[in-house]
Design a protein around this motif. Sequence first.
Motif, short mmCIF file in Angstrom:
data_model
loop_
_atom_site.label_atom_id
_atom_site.label_comp_id
_atom_site.label_asym_id
_atom_site.label_seq_id
_atom_site.Cartn_x
_atom_site.Cartn_y
_atom_site.Cartn_z
N TRP A 87 5.75 -21.13 -50.02
CA TRP A 87 6.32 -21.74 -51.23
C TRP A 87 5.59 -21.24 -52.48
O TRP A 87 6.21 -20.95 -53.49
CB TRP A 87 6.25 -23.26 -51.16
N MET A 88 4.25 -21.17 -52.38
CA MET A 88 3.45 -20.69 -53.51
C MET A 88 3.82 -19.25 -53.88
O MET A 88 3.81 -18.88 -55.06
CB MET A 88 1.97 -20.77 -53.17
N ARG A 89 4.12 -18.45 -52.86
CA ARG A 89 4.45 -17.05 -53.10
C ARG A 89 5.91 -16.85 -53.47
O ARG A 89 6.23 -16.19 -54.46
CB ARG A 89 4.15 -16.23 -51.83
N GLN A 90 6.81 -17.45 -52.71
CA GLN A 90 8.22 -17.14 -52.81
C GLN A 90 8.94 -17.88 -53.93
O GLN A 90 9.88 -17.35 -54.51
CB GLN A 90 8.92 -17.42 -51.48
N ILE A 91 8.55 -19.12 -54.22
CA ILE A 91 9.26 -19.86 -55.26
C ILE A 91 9.05 -19.23 -56.63
O ILE A 91 10.02 -18.97 -57.35
CB ILE A 91 8.88 -21.36 -55.23
N PRO A 92 7.80 -18.92 -57.05
CA PRO A 92 7.65 -18.19 -58.32
C PRO A 92 8.34 -16.82 -58.29
O PRO A 92 8.93 -16.40 -59.29
CB PRO A 92 6.13 -18.04 -58.46
N TYR A 93 8.25 -16.15 -57.13
CA TYR A 93 8.90 -14.85 -56.98
C TYR A 93 10.41 -14.96 -57.20
O TYR A 93 11.02 -14.18 -57.94
CB TYR A 93 8.61 -14.29 -55.58
N THR A 94 11.02 -15.95 -56.56
CA THR A 94 12.47 -16.09 -56.65
C THR A 94 12.90 -16.54 -58.04
O THR A 94 13.93 -16.09 -58.56
CB THR A 94 12.97 -17.09 -55.59
N MET A 95 12.12 -17.44 -58.65
CA MET A 95 12.44 -17.86 -60.02
C MET A 95 12.40 -16.65 -60.96
O MET A 95 13.28 -16.49 -61.81
CB MET A 95 11.46 -18.93 -60.47
N MET A 96 11.39 -15.82 -60.81
CA MET A 96 11.30 -14.61 -61.63
C MET A 96 12.43 -13.64 -61.27
O MET A 96 13.02 -13.00 -62.15
CB MET A 96 9.94 -13.94 -61.42
N LYS A 97 12.73 -13.54 -59.99
CA LYS A 97 13.74 -12.61 -59.51
C LYS A 97 15.11 -12.89 -60.16
O LYS A 97 15.79 -11.97 -60.61
CB LYS A 97 13.85 -12.72 -57.99
N PHE A 98 15.49 -14.15 -60.19
CA PHE A 98 16.80 -14.49 -60.73
C PHE A 98 16.80 -14.54 -62.26
O PHE A 98 17.69 -13.99 -62.90
CB PHE A 98 17.28 -15.82 -60.14
N ALA A 99 15.81 -15.21 -62.85
CA ALA A 99 15.78 -15.35 -64.31
C ALA A 99 15.58 -13.99 -65.00
O ALA A 99 16.28 -13.68 -65.97
CB ALA A 99 14.69 -16.32 -64.72
N CYS A 100 14.64 -13.20 -64.49
CA CYS A 100 14.38 -11.89 -65.09
C CYS A 100 15.57 -10.96 -64.89
O CYS A 100 15.92 -10.18 -65.78
CB CYS A 100 13.12 -11.28 -64.49
N PHE A 101 16.20 -11.04 -63.74
CA PHE A 101 17.38 -10.22 -63.48
C PHE A 101 18.49 -10.54 -64.48
O PHE A 101 19.09 -9.63 -65.08
CB PHE A 101 17.87 -10.44 -62.05
N GLU A 102 18.76 -11.83 -64.66
CA GLU A 102 19.82 -12.23 -65.58
C GLU A 102 19.51 -11.75 -67.01
O GLU A 102 20.39 -11.24 -67.70
CB GLU A 102 19.96 -13.76 -65.59
N ARG A 103 18.26 -11.92 -67.43
CA ARG A 103 17.89 -11.51 -68.78
C ARG A 103 18.02 -10.00 -68.96
O ARG A 103 18.49 -9.51 -69.99
CB ARG A 103 16.45 -11.96 -69.07
N THR A 104 17.61 -9.26 -67.93
CA THR A 104 17.67 -7.80 -68.01
C THR A 104 19.10 -7.30 -68.01
O THR A 104 19.44 -6.37 -68.76
CB THR A 104 16.89 -7.17 -66.85
#
Length: 362
Positions: free
Chosen positions: A226-243
């Motif tokens: 959870w510590m690894r994947q939840i921040p990763y996934t939040m960044m994955k989706f939010a950063c993808f959308e912004r980009t």
Amino acid sequence: MYSSVVSVARANPFSAPHFQLTQDGVTARKSRSVSQQPQNGAVRRFAAAAAAHSDEYSCEYGSLKFYALCGFGGVLSCGITHTAVVPLDLVKCRIQVDPQKYKSIFNGFSITLKEDGFRGLAKGWAPTFIGYSMQGLCKFGFYEVFKVLYSNILGEENTYLWRTSLYLAASASAEFFADIALAPMEAAKVRIQTQPGYANILREAVPKMYAEEGLWAFYKGVAPLWMRQIPYTMMKFACFERTVEALYKYVVPKPRSECSKAEQLVVTFVAGYIAGVFCAIVSHPADSVVSVLNKEKGSTALGVLKRLGPKGVWKGLFARIIMIGTLTALQWFIYDSVKVYFRLPRPPPPEMPESLKKKLGL
């Protein structure tokens, strides 16, 4: 006009994009299925984004078929990509758990080839494929579910103003369940890859792990996951959308509606790779803890973190950036390709609701 929009967007502490909820040039169907949606602005906007003639889309946005096919896209995107980079993942894990022996990514490959041959580079492929297929099913499938659910709660205007917060919350919620599905296979994978002589295949590792530690052996790494994947996934989706939004706004010379499907998929791949670099950096310390934790019997996440120290948790970052950047780009490409193939609704970049424009006098 632009300054007014910016001033409103700044009310959101995250200030990032989301999928546009209205589609240019498409009139919402006045069908019974749409009219039966709850009388909520956010839901109607999502429905409007997906509504089209029956020959354009194979299902309605937010339908069970839509969620099922999104989950299937997640299975393919995560299962295939993670299995494809097993050799790189194996070396990365060995650098993390034994940095004295495996000093760099190239050194790690060299030692692995000398000791185990080419077949040794494929160690752990089975738990990787099974585990990350299950994770992808939950990650992408539940993401779409939570996205609509939270939008329904927020309402039309707040969905726009707090769009990034919505994506962060939806992706974090989805990843919570995805990691529970992933944890058993991740534990087996790390044992196979980092403990020489412990087990060579999944059928050997699972009964041995259960005999030694019971069910705890498969789930003791879920909290670090959870510590690894939840921040990763939040960044994955939010950063993808912004980009994606930035690429269509500043780089792509024509509107998304005028781009071919192939051109749209190229934008998806580029945005996915950029997002993947940030994902790797954000999640790497927790990834180091997971690798060591699953290797050592009886260890705890806090104990491993203290022993690794501030420098130790960043071992193997270069390999992880290459791996996660490539993975994330390919995952988004495959996922979007599945949507294109099955003719699923794919809402375009964001646009301010008409009601909000009227309030701002735009």
